[in-house]
Design an enzyme around this catalytic site. Structure first.
Site: not given
Ligand code: DX5
Ligand code: ZN
Length: 214
Positions: A31, A33, A35, A64, A66, A135, A173
Site C-alpha cells: 500500500h 500512500d 500525500m 492510495h 491523497m 477510510m 485503511d
Molecule cells: C492514512 C494512510 C494509511 C496509514 C495507515 O493517511 O492512508 O494508509 O498509513 O497507518 P496505520 O495502520 O498506522 O493507521
Molecule cells: Zn492509505
C-alpha cells in the site's frame, strides 16, 4: 483476507530490505500512500520512489492518492508501476472521469472516502470500480485510532455488492490492528491495510498471519 502493509511506517533508510521482508512474509499488496500537503495536511512520497520500488519487486502495488485533483497525476502513477490506483471522491469534481482514466491506462480503479463523507456518494460509480477503500481514520497520518462508526460503510458495501451482483474488493485503511481487523472482516472486508501495527513486529509473517485471520 488479503494484507496490504502501508510503506508509510517502514524503515525508509533500508527500503530494499523492507521490500524483501514483505515478500518473505507473503503479503498481498504494497500500500503506497501518496500525500500532497493540500488534500491532507502532510506530504509523503511520489513517483520517483515508486519507480525504484517497481524495479525490485513483482508485488502488487496499491497506490492510495491523497491528492487534490488526482486526474493530473494518474498517468504518472500508472507509468511508475502502480497496479491499483485509488482516488478520493472528495478530491475531484469528476470521479467518474478519473475512474475511466485509470481503466484506460490498463490499471485497476479504486475509489475511497473520508470518515465524514457519506457512503451514498460512491453509489453512482460502484459498478465501475475494482476496489473500494473505506477510510477508518482521517487520512494524513499513520498511527491514528480506528473510527468504529466507519464499520457500517463496510457492511453497506458488502450488502450492495451482493444485491447488485458486483465484484469490487472492499479494503479498509487506518488504525487496523488485531482487534479492529475482526470488526472489518465480520463486516465483509477483503483487504486490510496496516502501517504502524504491521511494522511494529520484527517478524512480519506474524502480523500477516494475524490480519489474515490464520
Ligand atoms: C492514512 C494512510 C494509511 C496509514 C495507515 O493517511 O492512508 O494508509 O498509513 O497507518 P496505520 O495502520 O498506522 O493507521
Ligand atoms: Zn492509505
Amino acid at each position: 483476507m488479503k494484507v496490504a502493509p502501508s510503506l508509510l511506517s517502514c524503515d525508509f533508510l533500508n527500503l530494499q530490505q523492507e521490500i524483501q521482508r514483505l515478500e518473505a512474509a507473503g503479503i498481498d499488496y504494497i500500500h503506497f500512500d501518496v500525500m500532497d500537503g493540500t488534500f491532507v495536511p502532510n506530504i509523503s512520497f511520489a513517483f520517483p520512489l515508486l519507480n525504484q520500488i517497481r524495479a525490485i519487486t513483482d508485488l502488487t502495488i496499491d497506490t492510495h492518492l491523497m491528492v487534490q485533483d488526482p486526474e493530473r497525476y494518474i498517468e504518472a502513477f500508472a507509468n511508475a508501476g502502480s497496479d491499483i490506483i485509488t482516488v478520493h471522491v472528495e478530491a475531484t469534481n469528476h470521479i467518474h472521469r478519473a475512474i475511466q482514466q485509470i481503466k484506460a491506462l490498463g490499471k485497476k480503479a479504486g475509489i475511497t472516502l473520508n470518515p465524514g463523507t457519506p457512503i451514498e456518494s460512491l453509489v453512482p460509480v460502484l459498478k465501475d470500480v475494482d476496489l473500494v477503500l473505506v477510510m477508518t481514520v482521517n487520512p494524513g497520518f499513520g498511527g491514528q485510532r480506528f473510527i468504529e462508526s466507519c464499520v457500517d460503510k463496510i457492511q453497506f458495501l458488502n450488502d450492495f455488492r451482493q444485491n447488485n451482483d458486483l465484484s469490487y474488493e472492499i479494503e479498509v485503511d487506518g488504525g487496523v490492528n488485531e482487534t479492529t481487523a475482526t470488526l472489518c472482516s465480520n463486516a465483509g472486508a477483503d483487504v486490510l491495510v496496516a502501517g504502524s501495527y504491521f511494522f511494529n513486529h520484527d517478524d512480519l509473517s506474524i502480523p500477516t498471519a494475524i490480519l489474515r485471520g490464520e
